[in-house]
Design a protein around this motif. Structure first.
Motif, mmCIF file in Angstrom:
data_model
loop_
_atom_site.group_PDB
_atom_site.id
_atom_site.type_symbol
_atom_site.label_atom_id
_atom_site.label_comp_id
_atom_site.label_asym_id
_atom_site.label_seq_id
_atom_site.Cartn_x
_atom_site.Cartn_y
_atom_site.Cartn_z
ATOM 1 N N ALA A 18 1.243 -1.647 -0.411
ATOM 2 C CA ALA A 18 -0.164 -0.029 -0.062
ATOM 3 C C ALA A 18 1.086 1.018 0.071
ATOM 4 O O ALA A 18 1.355 1.723 1.045
ATOM 5 C CB ALA A 18 -1.168 0.116 0.915
ATOM 6 N N ILE A 19 0.791 1.833 -1.235
ATOM 7 C CA ILE A 19 1.572 3.693 -0.979
ATOM 8 C C ILE A 19 1.075 4.353 -0.403
ATOM 9 O O ILE A 19 -0.294 4.648 -0.972
ATOM 10 C CB ILE A 19 1.964 3.351 -2.844
ATOM 11 N N ALA A 20 1.718 5.230 0.048
ATOM 12 C CA ALA A 20 1.185 5.984 0.733
ATOM 13 C C ALA A 20 1.652 7.194 -0.059
ATOM 14 O O ALA A 20 2.185 7.816 -0.430
ATOM 15 C CB ALA A 20 1.222 6.297 1.939
ATOM 16 N N GLN A 21 0.233 8.457 -0.062
ATOM 17 C CA GLN A 21 0.619 9.581 -1.092
ATOM 18 C C GLN A 21 1.833 10.333 -0.507
ATOM 19 O O GLN A 21 2.362 9.766 0.534
ATOM 20 C CB GLN A 21 -0.144 10.521 -0.397
ATOM 21 N N ASP A 22 3.465 10.641 -1.214
ATOM 22 C CA ASP A 22 4.022 11.474 -0.697
ATOM 23 C C ASP A 22 4.891 10.720 -0.929
ATOM 24 O O ASP A 22 5.863 10.833 0.171
ATOM 25 C CB ASP A 22 3.772 12.759 -0.122
ATOM 26 N N GLU A 23 5.366 8.977 -0.473
ATOM 27 C CA GLU A 23 6.200 8.329 0.377
ATOM 28 C C GLU A 23 6.948 8.519 -0.727
ATOM 29 O O GLU A 23 7.230 8.484 -1.989
ATOM 30 C CB GLU A 23 5.085 6.942 0.368
ATOM 31 N N GLU A 24 8.164 8.314 -0.638
ATOM 32 C CA GLU A 24 9.659 7.883 -1.156
ATOM 33 C C GLU A 24 9.715 6.846 -1.945
ATOM 34 O O GLU A 24 9.506 5.368 -1.183
ATOM 35 C CB GLU A 24 10.642 8.575 0.010
ATOM 36 N N TYR A 25 10.057 6.713 -2.837
ATOM 37 C CA TYR A 25 10.160 4.980 -3.410
ATOM 38 C C TYR A 25 11.248 4.455 -3.157
ATOM 39 O O TYR A 25 12.567 5.053 -3.020
ATOM 40 C CB TYR A 25 10.626 5.981 -5.270
ATOM 41 N N MET A 26 10.653 3.268 -2.747
ATOM 42 C CA MET A 26 12.493 2.561 -2.819
ATOM 43 C C MET A 26 12.500 3.172 -0.919
ATOM 44 O O MET A 26 13.742 2.723 -0.664
ATOM 45 C CB MET A 26 12.966 1.753 -3.984
ATOM 46 N N ASN A 27 11.201 3.479 0.240
ATOM 47 C CA ASN A 27 12.445 3.807 1.187
ATOM 48 C C ASN A 27 12.398 1.957 2.034
ATOM 49 O O ASN A 27 12.393 0.697 1.098
ATOM 50 C CB ASN A 27 11.158 4.443 1.869
ATOM 51 N N ALA A 28 12.613 2.347 2.989
ATOM 52 C CA ALA A 28 12.919 1.254 4.173
ATOM 53 C C ALA A 28 11.530 -0.030 4.753
ATOM 54 O O ALA A 28 11.798 -0.947 4.526
ATOM 55 C CB ALA A 28 13.484 1.333 5.740
ATOM 56 N N ASP A 29 10.404 -0.169 3.762
ATOM 57 C CA ASP A 29 9.488 0.158 4.061
ATOM 58 C C ASP A 29 9.231 -0.862 3.261
ATOM 59 O O ASP A 29 9.175 -1.977 2.659
ATOM 60 C CB ASP A 29 7.822 0.283 4.406
ATOM 61 N N ALA A 96 18.453 -10.284 -6.900
ATOM 62 C CA ALA A 96 18.105 -9.294 -5.936
ATOM 63 C C ALA A 96 18.115 -8.719 -4.887
ATOM 64 O O ALA A 96 17.588 -7.472 -4.117
ATOM 65 C CB ALA A 96 16.421 -9.915 -6.505
ATOM 66 N N LEU A 97 17.885 -9.901 -4.256
ATOM 67 C CA LEU A 97 18.107 -9.261 -2.612
ATOM 68 C C LEU A 97 19.538 -8.719 -2.299
ATOM 69 O O LEU A 97 19.626 -8.043 -1.625
ATOM 70 C CB LEU A 97 18.011 -10.543 -1.873
ATOM 71 N N GLU A 98 20.643 -8.662 -3.474
ATOM 72 C CA GLU A 98 22.029 -8.488 -3.218
ATOM 73 C C GLU A 98 21.765 -6.630 -3.425
ATOM 74 O O GLU A 98 22.238 -6.012 -2.410
ATOM 75 C CB GLU A 98 22.750 -8.853 -4.000
ATOM 76 N N ARG A 99 20.897 -6.890 -4.195
ATOM 77 C CA ARG A 99 20.146 -5.057 -5.060
ATOM 78 C C ARG A 99 20.018 -4.286 -3.732
ATOM 79 O O ARG A 99 19.918 -2.960 -3.648
ATOM 80 C CB ARG A 99 19.519 -5.221 -6.343
ATOM 81 N N ILE A 100 19.049 -4.991 -3.235
ATOM 82 C CA ILE A 100 18.138 -4.584 -1.804
ATOM 83 C C ILE A 100 19.438 -4.477 -0.798
ATOM 84 O O ILE A 100 18.939 -2.984 -0.433
ATOM 85 C CB ILE A 100 17.454 -5.048 -1.262
ATOM 86 N N ASP A 101 19.963 -5.096 -0.427
ATOM 87 C CA ASP A 101 21.012 -4.819 0.373
ATOM 88 C C ASP A 101 21.751 -3.648 0.562
ATOM 89 O O ASP A 101 21.946 -2.590 0.803
ATOM 90 C CB ASP A 101 21.673 -5.880 0.393
ATOM 91 N N ASP A 102 22.014 -2.697 -1.318
ATOM 92 C CA ASP A 102 22.649 -2.378 -1.730
ATOM 93 C C ASP A 102 22.340 -0.780 -2.105
ATOM 94 O O ASP A 102 22.973 -0.034 -2.160
ATOM 95 C CB ASP A 102 23.478 -2.800 -3.144
ATOM 96 N N HIS A 103 20.758 -1.377 -1.856
ATOM 97 C CA HIS A 103 20.134 -0.243 -2.021
ATOM 98 C C HIS A 103 19.932 0.507 -3.204
ATOM 99 O O HIS A 103 19.929 1.657 -3.856
ATOM 100 C CB HIS A 103 20.303 1.257 -0.996
ATOM 101 N N ASP A 104 19.554 -0.408 -4.478
ATOM 102 C CA ASP A 104 19.810 -0.401 -5.853
ATOM 103 C C ASP A 104 19.057 -1.131 -6.769
ATOM 104 O O ASP A 104 18.649 -0.849 -7.955
ATOM 105 C CB ASP A 104 21.244 -0.412 -6.669
ATOM 106 N N TYR A 105 17.868 -1.651 -5.655
ATOM 107 C CA TYR A 105 16.673 -2.576 -6.093
ATOM 108 C C TYR A 105 15.456 -1.673 -6.546
ATOM 109 O O TYR A 105 15.491 -0.177 -5.394
ATOM 110 C CB TYR A 105 16.377 -3.118 -4.850
ATOM 111 N N GLY A 106 14.709 -2.212 -7.411
ATOM 112 C CA GLY A 106 13.648 -0.567 -8.174
ATOM 113 C C GLY A 106 14.182 0.466 -8.419
ATOM 114 O O GLY A 106 13.301 0.546 -9.268
#
Length: 144
Positions: A18-29, A96-106
């Protein structure tokens, strides 16, 4: 949202994010949402691998009839091809999990734009945005 987009995450036991309005893309959640989705997908694939190994061990019989032997070998061959595709998919999941760890995912590997939450839920291992993927497929068709 299209029903097929909902199915991707739900088939792995997840509700769409559920994307909140004005939510930053690929945040921790969002990263945590996709980490959980990818880990669950990998777990399911690993269970399939285990089931195949046990099935092949249990069903391996030396049939006296050549037709029965050929049928069994064909079934085993098909299962092994399927597991090979899944092994490659597990590798993509790990990447993909590595990209999440590196914050490059998405983010698109080709142009750097956001791939999008809904596209990632439909295809969690996606590395290209829809525009770059479309161009890639057009080029592939042209090459034959």
């Amino acid at each position: 949202m299209a029903e097929t987009e909902k199915k991707g995450a739900r088939s792995l036991g997840f509700e769409p994010y559920a994307i909140a309005q004005d939510e930053e893309y690929m945040n921790a959640d969002q990263e945590e949402h996709f980490r959980g989705l990818l880990l669950e997908w990998k777990r399911q694939l690993m269970e399939e691998v285990d089931r195949t190994v046990h099935h092949m061990q249990d069903e391996a019989t030396n049939f006296p009839d050549p037709n029965d032997r050929a049928t069994q070998e064909s079934e085993f061959s098909l299962e092994l091809r399927t597991r090979d595709r899944e092994r490659k998919l597990i590798r993509k999941i790990d990447e993909a999990l590595e990209r999440i760890d590196d914050h490059d995912y998405g983010y698109c590997e080709a142009c750097g734009v956001e791939i999008g939450v809904r596209r990632l839920e439909a295809r969690p291992t996606a590395t290209l945005c829809i525009d770059c993927k479309t161009l890639d497929e057009i080029r592939e068709k042209q090459r034959g």
